[in-house]
Design a protein around this motif. Structure first.
Motif, PDB file in Angstrom:
ATOM      1  N   CYS A  80       8.300   1.201   2.678  1.00 22.94           N
ATOM      2  CA  CYS A  80       7.913  -0.199   2.468  1.00 22.94           C
ATOM      3  C   CYS A  80       9.082  -1.181   2.504  1.00 22.94           C
ATOM      4  O   CYS A  80       8.935  -2.286   3.007  1.00 22.94           O
ATOM      5  CB  CYS A  80       7.156  -0.335   1.156  1.00 22.94           C
ATOM      6  N   CYS A 120       3.381   3.464   9.443  1.00 23.83           N
ATOM      7  CA  CYS A 120       3.059   3.419   8.010  1.00 23.83           C
ATOM      8  C   CYS A 120       2.285   4.658   7.576  1.00 23.83           C
ATOM      9  O   CYS A 120       2.683   5.346   6.642  1.00 23.83           O
ATOM     10  CB  CYS A 120       2.268   2.146   7.688  1.00 23.83           C
ATOM     11  N   CYS A 176       9.843  -1.946   6.051  1.00 22.16           N
ATOM     12  CA  CYS A 176       8.675  -2.620   6.617  1.00 22.16           C
ATOM     13  C   CYS A 176       8.605  -4.075   6.157  1.00 22.16           C
ATOM     14  O   CYS A 176       8.323  -4.982   6.940  1.00 22.16           O
ATOM     15  CB  CYS A 176       7.432  -1.849   6.198  1.00 22.16           C
ATOM     16  N   CYS A 206      -2.816  -3.072   1.889  1.00 23.47           N
ATOM     17  CA  CYS A 206      -1.483  -3.665   1.789  1.00 23.47           C
ATOM     18  C   CYS A 206      -1.429  -5.110   2.283  1.00 23.47           C
ATOM     19  O   CYS A 206      -1.696  -5.395   3.444  1.00 23.47           O
ATOM     20  CB  CYS A 206      -0.521  -2.810   2.611  1.00 23.47           C
ATOM     21  N   GLY A 230       0.833  -1.203   0.000  1.00 23.28           N
ATOM     22  CA  GLY A 230       0.000   0.000   0.000  1.00 23.28           C
ATOM     23  C   GLY A 230       0.866   1.251   0.000  1.00 23.28           C
ATOM     24  O   GLY A 230       0.437   2.304   0.463  1.00 23.28           O
TER      25      GLY A 230
HETATM   26 FE1  SF4 Z   1       2.456  -1.831   3.686  1.00 20.84          FE
HETATM   27 FE2  SF4 Z   1       4.429  -1.494   5.379  1.00 20.84          FE
HETATM   28 FE3  SF4 Z   1       4.397  -0.180   3.070  1.00 20.84          FE
HETATM   29 FE4  SF4 Z   1       2.691   0.447   5.009  1.00 20.84          FE
HETATM   30  S1  SF4 Z   1       4.906   0.657   5.050  1.00 20.84           S
HETATM   31  S2  SF4 Z   1       2.205   0.199   2.861  1.00 20.84           S
HETATM   32  S3  SF4 Z   1       2.268  -1.565   5.884  1.00 20.84           S
HETATM   33  S4  SF4 Z   1       4.588  -2.379   3.345  1.00 20.84           S
END
Ligand code: SF4
Ligand code: TRP
Length: 371
Positions: free
Chosen positions: A331, A324, A334, A300, A282
């Motif tokens: 991302c 987030c 994450c 996401c 996402g």
């Molecule tokens: Fe998904 Fe993590 Fe990116 Fe947020 S930061 S959109 S939770 S992958």
């Protein structure tokens, strides 16, 4: 029948408009009940289990100390993936709450609807049971069975059900049906209702935890229970519905039919990590934009990994959500964290699975069909 929404239980796609479907089919939202009953498990508090039918009366019976049971099933096609583990977590939780758990290996359905080879279905089914035990379902307080290894009372139910349902009713629920699907749906009704018979324990309160794609089977089973109230003393089963984990490829629910959408329990660590690192997210188009606007966790699949499986503590999940949406985390980082947690989880699960296989505990927990 234009204008009538239908859920296809054999379809592959995510059912995304939960709200609308719930209203249409009379499924109640569960949030109030979660609060008033003080249910604390993350599957409840996060709305992953989002809807129910008669769960309040099932819970009431549980809390009065009556005999209550849970029944669900999975087709033994291919290897289990993460969504199967979420179902096992749900069963583990319900068992811990005090319910008797019964699990159907739907090999008859896999054979006729998915055209799975008999030998494969049996092997996969045995593995499925080993995974369930490895995940923490206590086999001494659970029953596992292959549909095709059931005995005469169960099969008698299927024959009896066929007498009190019409083709028009089946078509209203399922759309077009082949003979194999008709047999499969009546078999599933026997799965859902047989625990009420004295010979299978006489459980009057049966709860069926499923994805919403299985709801047509519940509508049929509830209608049949009504019609056999006099003859067999059947009651309508209760049900709870969980959301389906999104596929990592961004193309609908996690599904065996799209291998890159799913992480399988026996994926190698590198493969699992790579699938996470390559996942759709996402996130925004550029790092700059993401720092400014934040990501969109509700779209996401990586967030789903955290929410459905990897992070059990609600506060810890809330902080990931916050990082987030405020753009504090990008991302790449994450995903790295998610991959690390996932690899650890899979490693621990595989170790427990090995022990189950080596001890042969799963073979004692289920009777293998004879041909
Ligand atoms: Fe998904 Fe993590 Fe990116 Fe947020 S930061 S959109 S939770 S992958
Ligand atoms: N139809 C289910 C599936 O597609 C499997 C299943 C068989 C099942 N019997 C059941 C699910 C009874 C819930 C209750 O995976």
């Amino acid at each position: 029948m234009a204008g009538v929404a239908r859920i296809d239980p054999w379809g592959f796609d995510a059912v995304s408009e939960y709200g609308e479907l719930m209203e249409q089919f009379g499924i109640s939202p569960i949030n109030e009940l979660v609060k008033s009953a003080g249910l604390r498990h993350f599957l409840f508090t996060r709305g992953i289990i989002f809807g129910h039918r008669d769960f309040d009366s099932w819970l009431g019976a549980l809390r009065r100390g009556e005999k209550v049971a849970v029944l669900t099933g999975v087709m033994p096609t291919g290897k289990p993936h993460l969504a199967t583990l979420v179902l096992f977590e749900e069963l583990r939780l319900l068992q811990e709450m005090g319910a008797h758990v019964k699990f159907a290996v739907a090999d008859a359905e896999a054979y006729s609807v998915r055209r799975e080879e008999r030998k494969e279905a049996i092997e996969n089914g045995l593995e499925l049971v080993a995974h369930a035990i490895a995940w923490g379902i206590d086999p001494s307080r659970a029953e596992f069975y292959f549909q095709t290894a059931m005995d005469d009372n169960y099969y008698r139910l299927i024959q009896m059900f066929s007498r009190k349902v019409t083709m028009a009713e089946l078509e209203a629920i399922y759309g077009d049906l082949s003979p194999s699907k008709i047999v499969s749906v009546l078999t599933q009704a026997a799965d859902i209702l047989h625990l009420q018979l004295p010979s299978y324990g006489g459980y009057r309160y049966v709860l069926v935890p499923v994805g919403i794609d299985q709801d047509p089977h519940l509508r049929l089973a509830r209608d049949l229970a009504e019609r056999f109230r006099g003859e067999l003393g059947l009651e309508r089963p209760a049900s709870i519905y969980h959301k389906l984990m999104r596929g990592l490829d961004g193309g609908g629910k996690m599904s065996k039919s799209r291998p890159d959408s799913a992480i399988f329990v026996d994926d190698d660590e590198e493969v699992a990590a790579r699938k996470v690192m390559n996942a759709f997210t996402g996130g925004r188009a550029t790092a700059e934009e993401q720092r400014k606007l934040g990501g969109e966790p509700h779209k996401c699949p990586v967030y789903d990994l955290y929410a459905f499986l990897l992070v059990r503590d609600d506060k810890a999940l809330a902080s990931i959500y916050e990082e987030c949406t405020t753009g504090k985390i990008l991302c790449g980082e994450c995903k790295r964290r998610a991959a690390e947690l996932l690899v650890k989880m899979l490693r621990e699960h595989k170790e427990r699975y090995r022990k189950v296989i080596d001890s042969g505990m799963h073979l004692k927990a289920i009777r293998t069909p004879s041909f």
